[in-house]
Design a protein around this motif. Sequence first.
Motif, mmCIF file in Angstrom:
data_model
loop_
_atom_site.group_PDB
_atom_site.id
_atom_site.type_symbol
_atom_site.label_atom_id
_atom_site.label_comp_id
_atom_site.label_asym_id
_atom_site.label_seq_id
_atom_site.Cartn_x
_atom_site.Cartn_y
_atom_site.Cartn_z
ATOM 1 N N ASP A 66 0.658 -1.021 -0.022
ATOM 2 C CA ASP A 66 0.257 -0.114 0.167
ATOM 3 C C ASP A 66 1.092 1.269 -0.063
ATOM 4 O OD1 ASP A 66 -2.161 -1.650 0.259
ATOM 5 O OD2 ASP A 66 -2.534 -1.571 2.324
ATOM 6 N N TYR A 67 2.205 1.239 0.459
ATOM 7 C CA TYR A 67 2.932 2.689 0.804
ATOM 8 C C TYR A 67 3.769 2.125 -0.349
ATOM 9 C CZ TYR A 67 6.931 5.226 2.341
ATOM 10 O OH TYR A 67 7.378 6.434 2.115
ATOM 11 N N GLU A 70 0.873 4.297 -3.253
ATOM 12 C CA GLU A 70 1.099 5.172 -3.484
ATOM 13 C C GLU A 70 2.405 6.469 -2.468
ATOM 14 O OE1 GLU A 70 -1.757 8.255 0.026
ATOM 15 O OE2 GLU A 70 -0.864 6.147 0.878
ATOM 16 N N TYR A 71 3.160 6.075 -2.283
ATOM 17 C CA TYR A 71 4.764 6.852 -2.207
ATOM 18 C C TYR A 71 5.812 6.969 -4.137
ATOM 19 C CZ TYR A 71 2.004 7.883 1.268
ATOM 20 O OH TYR A 71 1.201 8.839 2.154
ATOM 21 N N ARG A 513 1.598 16.393 -3.631
ATOM 22 C CA ARG A 513 1.404 15.100 -3.043
ATOM 23 C C ARG A 513 2.782 14.049 -2.572
ATOM 24 N NH1 ARG A 513 -0.140 13.331 -8.224
ATOM 25 N NH2 ARG A 513 1.437 11.212 -9.156
ATOM 26 N N PRO A 566 4.989 5.559 -8.048
ATOM 27 C CA PRO A 566 3.827 4.631 -7.465
ATOM 28 C C PRO A 566 2.761 3.430 -8.694
ATOM 29 C CG PRO A 566 4.166 7.090 -6.975
ATOM 30 C CD PRO A 566 4.773 6.191 -7.801
ATOM 31 N N ARG A 570 1.396 -0.848 -8.535
ATOM 32 C CA ARG A 570 -0.239 -1.111 -8.362
ATOM 33 C C ARG A 570 -0.444 -2.682 -8.989
ATOM 34 N NH1 ARG A 570 -1.067 4.923 -11.150
ATOM 35 N NH2 ARG A 570 -0.949 5.740 -9.078
#
Length: 669
Positions: A66-67, A70-71, A513, A566, A570
């Motif tokens: 998940d990290y 996103e990053y 972001r 990111p 995925r």
Amino acid sequence: MAPRPPDDRPKASSNTPGPTPGKPRRKLKNSLLGGGAVILLVGLNAPAALDFAQEKYHAYKIAQPDYLAEYGSWDMLEVPGEYRLNAIHAALLHTGKVLLIAGSGNDQKKFDSGTFETVLWDPKKNTWKKIPTPEDFFCAGHAQLPDGRLLVAGGTARYEVLDGKVTRAGGGMRVKNESPDKEITLKKGTRFRSPSGVEYVSKFDVTVPKAERDFKIGYFSSGRMKPWETKVKAAEARVFVEAAEEGAAALTTQAAQYEVVGLEGEDADNVYGLAQKITTEKQDFQGIKAAYEFDPRAEKYVPVAPMKDARWYPTLTTLEDGRVLAASGLNDIGDVVPGDNEIYDPRTKKWGKGPFRYFPTYPALFLTKGGKLFYSGSNAGYGPAEKGREPGLWDVRTNTFSKVSGMTDPDQLETSASVLLPPAQDQKVMVLGGGGVGESEKATARTAIADLKAGNPAFRTGPPLARGTRYLSSVLMPDDSVFTSGGSRDYRGRGASDILQAQFYDPRANAFRDAAEPTVGRNYHSEALLLPDGRVATFGSDPLYGDEDNTKLGTFEQRVEIFTPPYLHRNKPRPVLEGTVDSFGPGNSATYRTKDADRIVKARLMRPSAVTHTTDVEQRSIELGLKKGGGEVTLTVPRDPTLVPAGWYMLFVTDRDGVPSEAKWIQVK
């Protein structure tokens, strides 16, 4: 140290996720630490044990799917020792390989020994190759040419000597030649003698052209026309000279004429030197006139005609017709070129006169729709604070300049980053961060955006960076975001001020972001560029000091770190374009077979980077027309060379989830 997750650091924007409400920022999960950590806390100093446990937790957290999704993530590239170098310049070639140019690499010993370096890196195979380097390209300029070659021009003729270190008086000597019959070359080591008998030695070869004859015509009564008077206009060239002996006798601030020792007869009468002052003041770097094309196929430098002016820290900008403008730089006596710009024609391999305008060194000059150049105000130093630093649109055809107002912190544009925001059709330029002139402690968090399509373009303030930042690297991405990383709060990372932070700017949302943090600090002499597989490679960094107290000299950063965005974490398949199209056809279109046509939503042509000193005026992202059907996509490039200059581009298509394809190389002719 591994990169901290975003909830452990200052925020880049107001919408950055913060720590969970009601919980301390440093609270750890018992399930992760387990009983071993409890025993450790008993046996060791508690703060040290806490730091150890936090690092373990941090490493665990940034490895979670998940990290990553996103990053993104960072990885250190293993570079064999023999190929490590001080990367001053980085350029992506249409072969997919990256050219890393050091020249002497800001290393006086390598300069003195004539050790100049270039390395070619293949990111796909992770192979390395040394390239013979014929000149010291340290602090040269570069631009992508229409055929895919890389133009490299300028570099270093002489390193600076700081105040208090100059032992022999030196300065610029103007060498005059009044002979209209022949040019004359004076070799390095030629002596010039002042009226008082003090001698000065030239540090380089200098060639002075023939003088020009100016004929005056008279008419006689017979009706015949004959020259009755001839005047000669002396030719001139510059060379840097130093006193043959140390001591105050060599200092002079008076203009004088100097005899060239060793010349006899007419040469002695026709050739002489002129100097305004020769002092022991700081002596700046000096540029060279040499120019080369790097051939990506043969993988070698090919010499072309030299520039008229020597240049160190020049910007090379591609024009709409494929020619290249060389602007600014320090000349062969260490002065900023006063405005004598020149243009390279890749068809003739020669340079011609360009429009006259002064800029500080490494000015950020972008080709805009319609053919004008936009000067964002970003630059890399050298030049007075009050001259040539205001942004504006420059019409190189008429040599007119229209200032663009609205910039906040206008005194902090040095070492700022500038990008032509994606897509290029929007004609918006963003300036990020920057610092005060010279070794100033000032640094700004300001970003500013100029809409060049507006009737009266002006800058408006954008979302701020997390802190004042100099030397920020900014890279256009296939999903239309701008990835920024690194930089420092102070001049050359002084005071251990490197910023281990990265973020994405979204032009549509006009917001930042967070991204995963790098582990390697990057300040002066650092670069970042987009790779064909969609990752970002970062190189270099040349800190002035190696500690917070500024007591130890810094060392050049030779590690290479790569950011995986990111969209590559995925666990979704990348769109694939099948087949090979080398160039756009007669309709400016190209068609590819693909099983992913239904999910492809946009296509971009991305010009490969050629970057140094945070200056990258090559990169641009162009939106393509997109038609889908029958298992095919047809892509159309705009018919506008001011928007899409001729050359090789990376073609990316992106799906509805923001996942891009790997790049295909395609040529715009």
